[in-house]
Structures are given as C-alpha cells and as structure tokens.
Design a protein around this motif. Structure first.
Motif, PDB file in Angstrom:
ATOM      1  N   PRO A  16      40.115  30.655  39.262  1.00  0.00           N
ATOM      2  CA  PRO A  16      38.998  30.871  38.327  1.00  0.00           C
ATOM      3  C   PRO A  16      38.098  32.024  38.786  1.00  0.00           C
ATOM      4  N   THR A  17      37.663  32.850  37.849  1.00  0.00           N
ATOM      5  CA  THR A  17      36.766  33.962  38.159  1.00  0.00           C
ATOM      6  C   THR A  17      35.658  34.043  37.121  1.00  0.00           C
ATOM      7  N   ALA A  18      34.771  35.026  37.307  1.00  0.00           N
ATOM      8  CA  ALA A  18      33.622  35.169  36.412  1.00  0.00           C
ATOM      9  C   ALA A  18      33.838  36.234  35.350  1.00  0.00           C
ATOM     10  N   VAL A  19      35.081  36.671  35.157  1.00  0.00           N
ATOM     11  CA  VAL A  19      35.320  37.795  34.260  1.00  0.00           C
ATOM     12  C   VAL A  19      36.657  37.637  33.561  1.00  0.00           C
ATOM     13  N   GLU A  20      36.772  38.199  32.381  1.00  0.00           N
ATOM     14  CA  GLU A  20      38.014  38.165  31.609  1.00  0.00           C
ATOM     15  C   GLU A  20      39.010  39.172  32.177  1.00  0.00           C
ATOM     16  N   HIS A  21      40.221  38.715  32.447  1.00  0.00           N
ATOM     17  CA  HIS A  21      41.286  39.562  32.984  1.00  0.00           C
ATOM     18  C   HIS A  21      42.278  39.902  31.873  1.00  0.00           C
ATOM     19  N   LEU A 126      28.337  44.572  49.474  1.00  0.00           N
ATOM     20  CA  LEU A 126      29.716  44.545  49.982  1.00  0.00           C
ATOM     21  C   LEU A 126      30.648  44.295  48.804  1.00  0.00           C
ATOM     22  N   SER A 127      30.676  45.269  47.916  1.00  0.00           N
ATOM     23  CA  SER A 127      31.297  45.125  46.601  1.00  0.00           C
ATOM     24  C   SER A 127      32.795  44.862  46.652  1.00  0.00           C
ATOM     25  N   SER A 128      33.473  45.371  47.669  1.00  0.00           N
ATOM     26  CA  SER A 128      34.921  45.168  47.752  1.00  0.00           C
ATOM     27  C   SER A 128      35.288  43.746  48.137  1.00  0.00           C
ATOM     28  N   PHE A 129      34.309  42.979  48.570  1.00  0.00           N
ATOM     29  CA  PHE A 129      34.553  41.603  48.989  1.00  0.00           C
ATOM     30  C   PHE A 129      34.013  40.582  47.989  1.00  0.00           C
ATOM     31  N   CYS A 130      33.688  41.035  46.783  1.00  0.00           N
ATOM     32  CA  CYS A 130      33.166  40.132  45.757  1.00  0.00           C
ATOM     33  C   CYS A 130      34.046  38.890  45.627  1.00  0.00           C
ATOM     34  N   ASP A 131      33.405  37.736  45.541  1.00  0.00           N
ATOM     35  CA  ASP A 131      34.114  36.456  45.478  1.00  0.00           C
ATOM     36  C   ASP A 131      34.547  36.055  44.075  1.00  0.00           C
ATOM     37  N   ARG A 132      34.116  36.797  43.040  1.00  0.00           N
ATOM     38  CA  ARG A 132      34.194  36.234  41.694  1.00  0.00           C
ATOM     39  C   ARG A 132      35.006  37.062  40.694  1.00  0.00           C
ATOM     40  N   THR A 133      35.763  38.069  41.149  1.00  0.00           N
ATOM     41  CA  THR A 133      36.449  38.925  40.174  1.00  0.00           C
ATOM     42  C   THR A 133      37.956  39.053  40.373  1.00  0.00           C
ATOM     43  N   ASN A 134      38.512  38.419  41.384  1.00  0.00           N
ATOM     44  CA  ASN A 134      39.949  38.503  41.628  1.00  0.00           C
ATOM     45  C   ASN A 134      40.572  37.117  41.503  1.00  0.00           C
ATOM     46  N   ASP A 135      41.531  36.980  40.593  1.00  0.00           N
ATOM     47  CA  ASP A 135      42.123  35.657  40.353  1.00  0.00           C
ATOM     48  C   ASP A 135      43.439  35.428  41.095  1.00  0.00           C
ATOM     49  N   THR A 157      45.303  42.115  42.768  1.00  0.00           N
ATOM     50  CA  THR A 157      43.854  42.324  42.766  1.00  0.00           C
ATOM     51  C   THR A 157      43.270  42.136  41.364  1.00  0.00           C
ATOM     52  N   GLY A 158      43.856  41.232  40.608  1.00  0.00           N
ATOM     53  CA  GLY A 158      43.247  40.827  39.352  1.00  0.00           C
ATOM     54  C   GLY A 158      43.917  41.303  38.086  1.00  0.00           C
ATOM     55  N   GLY A 159      44.781  42.310  38.172  1.00  0.00           N
ATOM     56  CA  GLY A 159      45.505  42.756  36.981  1.00  0.00           C
ATOM     57  C   GLY A 159      44.651  43.477  35.956  1.00  0.00           C
ATOM     58  N   TYR A 160      43.616  44.178  36.406  1.00  0.00           N
ATOM     59  CA  TYR A 160      42.754  44.903  35.470  1.00  0.00           C
ATOM     60  C   TYR A 160      43.384  46.238  35.072  1.00  0.00           C
ATOM     61  N   PRO A 161      43.400  46.583  33.778  1.00  0.00           N
ATOM     62  CA  PRO A 161      43.880  47.907  33.379  1.00  0.00           C
ATOM     63  C   PRO A 161      43.058  49.001  34.056  1.00  0.00           C
ATOM     64  N   GLY A 162      43.756  50.053  34.507  1.00  0.00           N
ATOM     65  CA  GLY A 162      43.105  51.092  35.279  1.00  0.00           C
ATOM     66  C   GLY A 162      42.648  52.278  34.452  1.00  0.00           C
ATOM     67  N   GLY A 163      42.212  53.308  35.180  1.00  0.00           N
ATOM     68  CA  GLY A 163      41.568  54.453  34.561  1.00  0.00           C
ATOM     69  C   GLY A 163      42.410  55.704  34.467  1.00  0.00           C
ATOM     70  N   GLN A 164      43.731  55.607  34.681  1.00  0.00           N
ATOM     71  CA  GLN A 164      44.601  56.752  34.417  1.00  0.00           C
ATOM     72  C   GLN A 164      44.942  56.714  32.927  1.00  0.00           C
ATOM     73  N   ALA A 165      43.898  56.927  32.151  1.00  0.00           N
ATOM     74  CA  ALA A 165      43.952  56.710  30.711  1.00  0.00           C
ATOM     75  C   ALA A 165      42.799  57.468  30.068  1.00  0.00           C
ATOM     76  N   GLU A 166      42.779  57.472  28.751  1.00  0.00           N
ATOM     77  CA  GLU A 166      41.699  58.160  28.038  1.00  0.00           C
ATOM     78  C   GLU A 166      40.457  57.286  27.869  1.00  0.00           C
ATOM     79  N   VAL A 168      38.684  53.276  29.324  1.00  0.00           N
ATOM     80  CA  VAL A 168      38.826  52.139  30.227  1.00  0.00           C
ATOM     81  C   VAL A 168      37.634  51.206  30.035  1.00  0.00           C
ATOM     82  N   ARG A 169      37.916  49.908  30.094  1.00  0.00           N
ATOM     83  CA  ARG A 169      36.852  48.896  30.061  1.00  0.00           C
ATOM     84  C   ARG A 169      36.401  48.601  31.489  1.00  0.00           C
ATOM     85  N   VAL A 170      35.077  48.604  31.696  1.00  0.00           N
ATOM     86  CA  VAL A 170      34.497  48.316  33.003  1.00  0.00           C
ATOM     87  C   VAL A 170      33.705  47.012  32.918  1.00  0.00           C
ATOM     88  N   PRO A 171      34.210  45.902  33.475  1.00  0.00           N
ATOM     89  CA  PRO A 171      33.424  44.663  33.501  1.00  0.00           C
ATOM     90  C   PRO A 171      32.182  44.830  34.381  1.00  0.00           C
TER      91      PRO A 171
END
Length: 434
Positions: A16-21, A126-135, A157-166, A168-171
């Motif tokens: 469970p996380t705090a964001v939609e994946h 310590l943003s890279s260690f966030c407890d709530r965004t990786n499922d 690391t959560g399966g978020y679509p990346g930014g090698q694109a035109e 990108v959604r940023v939660p």
C-alpha cells in the motif's frame, strides 16, 4: 531475471502507498504523445502513448522541455511498454485542484524520486527514502525496506511512467518540482534532477574534505561531476579510474586530474599503491562497470549466482588507507560474492552506501550556491544534443560508449533552442561509434 522478478511481484501483490501507480489516465479530449518504451533488454521503441491527465489532487502534468539518458546498469522488474526516463524538466501544463504553489506555464525541474512530503524521511528532505510512494514488495524482500518511487525506473521502484516523453505526470507536484529562475539555462537546470545532486551527495556523504587524496572509479557523468565537487571541497589530489579513452582524456583535459586506464594497468591496486603509497583518504565507486573482469565472476553471473560483482568495491577497499572511507554511489542491484569483509574490519575502513541521492536535500543549495554563482559550470559534461526521435538509436549507441559522449540533452517539440555555450542539435546517426 526480469521474468522471475515480475512473477514474484505479481504473486505477492503491491505494498500500500499514498499515490496512484500504473497506467496513464488518458485525457477526455484524447490525444497521443511520443514516448520511449521498454520492450526488452535490447529493445526500446518510440511509441505513441496517451497524453497523461491529472489523476489526484496533488498532481502536476508537465510538457517536457528536456530529458536525457542514463547508464544505470541492470534494473529489475521492467515490463513491456514501460515508459522510461527519470531525469527531466518541463513547463507546467495542468495541475490538480490541490496545487496552489505552481501554475500552468511555470518552468520547473523534477527530482528523479517521488516523495510524499509528509513521512519522517521527507520531513528531513531525504526524498529518495520516502516511505509512501513505492509499492514494490520485491524491493522490501531484497533490501529489508523500500526506497521511494522513481520515475521510469521499473516496477522495482513503483512502475511510474517516466519522462523520456513529451508529457509526464508528477505526483505530489509541489513537493517534487523545483521552480527555476530564467537565468539558469535548460541544459544546466535539467541535471538538478539527478546527476548534480547524486554526485554531490556521494562526495558529501563520504566525507571528502580539504587536503584529501581521492580515487574515483568510473568517469561517466557522475564520476566527472564528483571529481569537480572534490575540487570545490579542497581535495589535494584526485585520481580517476576508467578504461574509456575519451573519458580519461576528458578528465585530464577539462578537470586536470590524474587518471588510470585499467585496460592498460590491469592491476589497479598495484598501480594505485605505486601512485599513493600511503593510501587514498577516500575512494568513490561511481562506476558503470557491471561487466565482470575475472573468469570466476563471469561464471557466477552467467549462472545467476550473483547479480553484481565485487571487483570495484574490493579495489576501493584495498587502496584506501587505514580508517579510510569508501563511498558507493554506483547502482548495484543485489548480491555480490567475495567482498573483502576482512579488509573492512581489520583496517577500520568506513564502507558507506551512499544510497540513491536525496535530491531535495541538495537541489536548492546547488542551484543557489553553485549554478547561479558560476562555481559549478556543467558545460564540461554536457556533450551532445539530439531530438526525441533519436532516442531508441541513442540507447543502442550509448551501450557502445561512443567517444566523447557523456551527458546528452534530448529535446522535445516543446524545448527552447540550444543555449549559448552548450551543444547544438545533432543526430545520433552522424556520431562516430569507434
């Protein structure tokens, strides 16, 4: 390995996380964008994907104005169709109803990690260690705990679509987007997303100080930037270790550091003992050498008895002085057999896993104290500029480590023209690969 990793995660289910994946939510009006997607170890393709829309109140959707490519080695739990890319910047296109500090048209850079802004780690930046965004339950099983979610970096690391694109959604957009002053060009601002904070974190976290003698394994963009940070921190002597001639030449000519070519000096430990008999104060593993050197480790990797090799770590351990410090910022995935634990204990070596760099801890400092003041000029590491349409070809070329190619700025249809002092647009097909 990908099949096994994905099968395990499918069996255990997500944490469970705090964001939609997961998949992109298409816009009501439709429309598609160009994006680079993964389909196999040697198969990346430019595809037409839905333009993302806001899903949650804290979301920000960007028009991507700059992105890049990174040599990050072997990544677990990739799935076909995943949109790649963890380093990008852009202009705000849409915002969720909970976003008040950003507005459409704002120019921002985004951290490669996705932080919630509220957990105990995020409150310390310590943003890279966030407890709530990786499922990823697999990462928790392998490492004991989970990192933050990362953009475009697999379902490990959560399966978020990346930014090698035109687009990108940023939660948690207000947390993960840094507004930029107009005086900082895109080609510099982009690298606040990863390589500038990552290289700085390696140097700071490992404790490089004035008067130190430092060895740096790996002269890719992270290693080159780490060398420059060491200079700014007052290191007395810096020695870079690599085997790519153009990287070695760049390190000597643009940074003025000493170099060791391990293709010629195969016994790196012996060579460094000759150069620094008393031993290094610090060794920084910034390497992209995921290929084993010795037959024993080639065999173990082939038989999947280890995911990583210990050879660079052991060279670091054998060349630092007693009570010396070894920092690991190189991207290791799992397990390596034969790490010299005895050297760590008997000689009192501080072996420091730097971790994925907490970008939020450093990016304002780097922007205000180094980029805006001109103390750190990233032009030396930005060598090429190509269009998004060349991305698949760029990946194939990058694997061959073409001479003179370090960090590549990839433009989209939303990009500004090249800034003064930075590379003009070229095409990958024009590059010499030998």
């Amino acid at each position: 390995m990908q099949t096994a990793a994905n099968a395990y995660q499918a069996y255990t289910g997500p944490h469970p996380t705090a964001v939609e994946h997961g998949a992109i939510k298409s816009r009501a009006e439709g429309g598609t964008m160009k994006a680079l997607a993964w389909f196999g170890a040697q198969d990346v393709r430019l595809i037409d994907a839905p333009i993302p829309d806001v899903i949650e109140d804290g979301d920000v959707v960007l028009k991507v104005t700059g992105t890049t490519i990174c040599d990050h080695g072997e990544i677990l739990a990739m799935q076909k169709g995943d949109i790649l890319g963890h380093e990008f910047m852009g202009v705000v296109d849409r915002i969720g109803k909970g976003v008040t500090k950003l507005k459409p048209g704002d120019r921002v850079v985004t951290s490669f990690q996705i932080a919630c802004g509220k957990c105990s780690y995020c409150k310390r930046k310590l943003s890279s260690f966030c407890d709530r965004t990786n499922d990823s339950v697999l990462q928790e099983k392998m490492y004991g705990q989970r990192d933050a979610g990362f953009f475009g970096y697999s379902h490990f690391t959560g399966g978020y679509p990346g930014g090698q694109a035109e687009y990108v959604r940023v939660p948690f957009g207000e947390v993960n987007c840094l507004p930029l002053p107009n005086s900082v060009p895109d080609e510099a601002a982009l690298y606040l997303s990863d390589i500038l904070p990552t290289s700085y974190h390696c140097v700071v976290d490992t404790g490089v100080k004035e008067g130190d003698t430092v060895g740096i394994w790996g002269l890719g963009p992270i290693g080159l930037c780490a060398a420059r940070w060491c200079q700014l921190k007052g290191a007395k002597r810096i020695i870079g270790i690599d085997q790519v001639p153009s990287r070695l030449q760049m390190a000597k000519e643009r940074l003025g550091i000493e170099v060791v070519n391990f293709a010629e000096d195969k016994d790196v430990v012996k060579k460094l003992h000759e150069l620094v008999p008393e031993g290094l104060d610090c060794a920084l593993d910034c390497g992209t050498f995921h290929e084993p050197k010795s037959l024993i480790h080639k065999a173990q990797k082939l038989m999947m008895l280890e995911t990583d090799v210990p050879e660079t770590i052991n060279e670091c351990l054998m060349t630092v002085k007693k009570m010396g410090r070894v920092g690991i910022i190189a991207a290791y995935a799992g397990f390596a057999n034969g790490v010299n634990v005895g050297a760590i204990m008997e000689r009192g070596i501080r072996l420091i896993g730097n971790g994925q760099a907490p970008v939020h801890l450093y990016w304002e400092e780097i922007l205000n104290d180094y980029l805006l003041t001109g103390k750190f000029d990233p032009t030396f590491v930005v060598t090429h500029r190509v269009p998004l349409e060349d991305f698949a070809e760029l990946y194939h070329a990058f694997d061959k480590r073409p001479p003179g190619v370090e960090k590549v700025f990839v433009e989209t249809k939303f990009s500004n023209p090249a800034s003064t002092g930075y590379p003009k647009l070229s095409r990958v097909a024009e590059w010499p690969l030998k």
